[in-house]
Design an enzyme around this catalytic site. Structure first.
Site, PDB file in Angstrom:
ATOM      1  N   GLU A   1     -17.869  -7.721  41.521  1.00 46.05           N
ATOM      2  CA  GLU A   1     -17.102  -6.940  42.669  1.00 46.05           C
ATOM      3  C   GLU A   1     -16.132  -5.703  41.488  1.00 46.05           C
ATOM      4  O   GLU A   1     -16.305  -4.794  41.982  1.00 46.05           O
ATOM      5  CB  GLU A   1     -17.131  -8.377  43.311  1.00 46.05           C
TER       6      GLU A   1
ATOM      7  N   GLU B   1      -6.039 -12.880  37.512  1.00 47.35           N
ATOM      8  CA  GLU B   1      -6.913 -13.224  38.454  1.00 47.35           C
ATOM      9  C   GLU B   1      -6.401 -15.209  38.757  1.00 47.35           C
ATOM     10  O   GLU B   1      -5.971 -15.618  39.357  1.00 47.35           O
ATOM     11  CB  GLU B   1      -7.811 -12.758  39.277  1.00 47.35           C
TER      12      GLU B   1
END
Length: 368
Positions: free
Chosen positions: A99, A176
């Site tokens: 992604e 993240e």
């Protein structure tokens, strides 16, 4: 064409040259020869419901159009039905990493974020168990809709996925990952899910294991991309202020020219039987957190019935979107809306102990 499973991954082996993207020599899904542009009349309308029109293209891609003249923007969203569920051994986090790579763009559309911002819009993408989606919202003027559709069609099959881009993106993904590791609520959810799905891929975190994230190479991401980023594995949604006929014309000119695969290719997925009895798990948050939490999970067969006076917590309210989902997925929506049985969970936190959290949960949902 045949699909085969192996330790490093699986895909459809092409008839001629055998690439080495995977350790076993298999590759992603193979595409047919370039397709000719289609006419709008080749797009088949399936049905309409509550102002939403559904279509299907000859290459298998589904389209939902939701015109809304009350807004001044137009949103283009494309969802690929691939997520952490489809990752193989040693591949955790690959769907999420891919992604990130698609925001690097293609040869003709580099750095998609800056291109969208120049047109006064914004964009984002998300990855989950069953799907990965990308969307951009732009002012409903000029050629923004045509550009957005052309850009997404370009990203579907022409993403660069360069090793140099992957090297720079590692730091973003690791950041993240570390944010999740420092979030007690996220850790609790991860532990609860891994307990509920002991052998199924739903039990894995979408962000993946740090060791897997750090060692993945661009050629493996390319094979994953070629397997699942195909028109017959995607759904395009357009909403906002736009003309339906004009949108279909642009869709036919962009996505309609992408060829369908010679044969469907799906990596084998471990099936998890739906449990008939409800399961309960209580977990404490990490010692570094001041709060302690308790979680309880039911499988679909045993969703609890709440007292009438307590029947409308935020997580159970039915909205127009919820009604649309139920209508769209009947008669067996749990099987069709998710590729494996899901679960229903409630979590409550307390500053003292998991036992106190359990007491608070019981008082909230089952008052005497």
């Amino acid at each position: 064409m045949a699909c085969a499973a192996a330790l490093g991954g699986a895909g459809c082996a092409p008839a001629k040259k055998k690439p080495t993207s995977w350790p076993d020599g298999s590759s992603g899904g193979a595409a047919a020869a370039p397709a000719k542009p289609i006419a709008v009349t080749d797009i088949v309308k399936v049905r309409s419901f509550e102002g939403i029109d559904e279509y299907v293209l000859p290459n298998g891609m589904k389209v939902l159009l939701f015109p809304d003249d009350s807004v001044e923007n137009v949103t283009v969203n494309i969802t690929y039905f691939v997520g952490s569920l489809h990752e193989g051994y040693g591949e955790t986090g690959m769907a999420h990493l891919l992604e990130h790579m698609l925001f690097k763009g293609t040869k003709d559309n580099r750095e998609v974020l800056s291109l969208v911002q120049k047109r006064g819009g914004w964009l984002n993408g998300t990855t989950w168990n069953d799907r990965t989606n990308y969307y951009e919202t732009l002012p409903a003027k000029d050629d923004n809709l045509a550009w957005a559709l052309g850009m997404e069609a370009d990203r579907m099959r022409n993403a660069t996925i360069l090793q140099s881009d992957l090297d720079t993106e590692f730091s973003v993904v690791r950041s993240e990952f570390e944010m999740g590791e420092n979030n007690p609520s996220a850790i609790l959810s991860e532990r609860m899910t891994s307990t509920a799905y002991l052998w199924h891929n739903y039990g894995k975190s979408t962000i993946g294991a740090k060791s897997d994230i750090e060692k993945v190479k661009s050629d493996r991401l390319r094979a994953f991309y070629d397997t699942y980023y195909q028109p017959d594995n995607a759904m395009l949604m357009v909403s906002g202020k736009f003309d339906g006929k004009e949108a279909l014309t642009h869709i036919a000119a962009t996505f309609g020219s992408i060829p369908a695969r010679r044969a469907p290719c799906r990596r084998p997925i471990r099936r998890s039987p739906c449990k008939t009895a409800s399961g309960t798990w209580c977990c404490a948050a990490p010692a570094t957190s001041r709060s302690r939490a308790c979680s309880i999970m039911w499988w679909p067969a045993r969703i609890p019935t709440l007292p009438r006076s307590r029947r409308s917590p935020a997580c159970l309210r039915v909205s127009r979107a919820g009604a649309f989902i139920r209508r769209w997925c009947r008669p067996s929506w749990p099987a069709r809306c998710r590729q494996a049985p899901g679960a229903f969970a409630i979590r409550r936190s307390s500053a003292s102990s998991p036992r106190r959290a359990w007491q608070l949960m019981a008082q909230r949902f089952w008052p005497r």
